[in-house]
Design an enzyme around this catalytic site. Structure first.
Site, PDB file in Angstrom:
ATOM      1  N   CYS A  97       1.094  -1.506   0.036  1.00 48.41           N
ATOM      2  CA  CYS A  97      -0.418  -0.159  -0.058  1.00 48.41           C
ATOM      3  C   CYS A  97       0.753   1.395   0.224  1.00 48.41           C
ATOM      4  O   CYS A  97       1.618   1.075   1.323  1.00 48.41           O
ATOM      5  CB  CYS A  97      -0.749   0.138   1.361  1.00 48.41           C
ATOM      6  SG  CYS A  97      -2.170   1.368   1.516  1.00 48.41           S
ATOM      7  N   CYS A 132      -4.842   6.166  -3.768  1.00 47.52           N
ATOM      8  CA  CYS A 132      -4.489   5.344  -3.444  1.00 47.52           C
ATOM      9  C   CYS A 132      -2.839   5.024  -3.874  1.00 47.52           C
ATOM     10  O   CYS A 132      -2.510   5.831  -5.510  1.00 47.52           O
ATOM     11  CB  CYS A 132      -5.042   3.905  -4.348  1.00 47.52           C
ATOM     12  SG  CYS A 132      -3.867   3.016  -4.366  1.00 47.52           S
TER      13      CYS A 132
END
Length: 311
Positions: free
Chosen positions: A75, A252
């Site tokens: 991530c 993101c």
């Protein structure tokens, strides 16, 4: 069980951080879902357990769990927040202007350069996200390469997949996790059902939850996929993202990297771009060494104590 936690975010992509350097914590899927619930829990896109490093020279291991309880390889926003967690607590040393550290992740170690404020708290970081993976089998995507990158690697470009709203085309990239990037060059060609009645045909109005969830679980992606919808404009690449195991998020990091790579591969941009997300802007640079570097902020919202007995 009572746990101390911290809430951090990277451009609104938010996480519950828990210190698990003693490696005593194994959260159930239900506990993760409860912690991430925005009505009865703390509220977050995922949970990050801070664990001891696994590689030599690393400052710690980022054990990232999506809000639905599934484990994630990587991530981008989370790893910047991970660096901030370590730096602000003195787990990783910092000089007067900043420093560097290595964060272990399930996708491998990530080198991070960071800056700090006058009180030694991290403000922003540049993460070496590694080289993008273009091989369809490694992404993975059930498709054959249809184009060749300038350095000779084959990749999946303009993969047409059908949906209840007609076909969408995707360029597929992995940044340690799978991404399918859809460039919406003509929003006017999309059906009315994907926009609220009377809404302008803009990326901001697109029903990302509907179309994103459809393609996230498409059979072409055996491990599911993160789905990006992007438009290239004068200010950079505007992007919205439906994250695998999470839904739409405000930002993101790996998705921004994958989108910038896809834009460069398809000739829409050069190899350095601002990616404009709902939560803010990330600077993405695909360098000559083949690595993608992401620069952006990280912030801490609050800390607290939570009881898992309610989960």
């Amino acid at each position: 069980m009572e746990l101390e936690f911290a809430k951090l975010d990277g451009l609104g992509n938010d996480f519950v951080f828990i210190d698990d350097r003693a490696r005593e914590l194994e959260l159930t899927d239900d506990e993760v879902r409860w912690l991430c619930d925005r009505h009865v829990g703390i509220g977050a896109d995922g949970v990050i357990l801070v664990r001891p490093p696994v590689s030599e020279g690393a400052a710690g291991y980022m054990h990232y769990i999506n809000s639905d309880g599934t484990l994630a390889q990587m991530c981008g926003n989370g790893v910047r927040c991970f660096a901030k967690y370590l730096v602000d607590r003195g787990i990783a040393p910092a000089g007067p202007e900043g420093g560097s550290l290595i964060a272990d992740t399930l996708a491998g170690p990530r080198a991070i350069d960071f800056s700090v404020d006058g009180e030694g708290r991290m403000t922003a970081a540049t993460v070496d996200m590694g080289a993008p993976v273009l091989d369809p089998a490694l992404i993975p995507v059930d498709a054959t390469a249809t184009a060749t990158a300038p350095f000779g690697a084959g990749y999946v470009r303009d993969l047409a997949l059908d949906s209840p709203w007609g076909p969408f085309t995707f360029t597929c990239v992995s940044m340690g996790n799978p991404h399918a990037v859809c460039f919406l060059d003509d929003l006017g060609a999309l059906p009315d059902a994907l926009f609220p009645t009377g809404a302008p045909r803009e990326l901001s109005a697109l029903d990302v939850d509907a179309v994103g969830s459809w393609f996230e679980a498409h059979p072409a992606f055996p491990e599911k996929v993160n789905v990006e919808f992007a438009q290239v404009g004068e200010d950079g690449i505007a992007m919205r993202v439906y994250e695998r195991g999470c839904g739409e998020t405000l930002a993101c990091g790996t998705g921004a990297c994958a989108t910038a790579v896809a834009a460069c591969l398809t000739g829409r941009t050069g190899c350095e771009s601002d990616v404009v997300l709902r939560g803010g802007v990330l600077r993405i640079r695909w360098d000559d060494d083949g690595h993608v570097r992401m620069t952006g902020p990280a912030t801490q919202s609050f800390t607290g104590t939570v009881s898992l007995e309610r989960a």
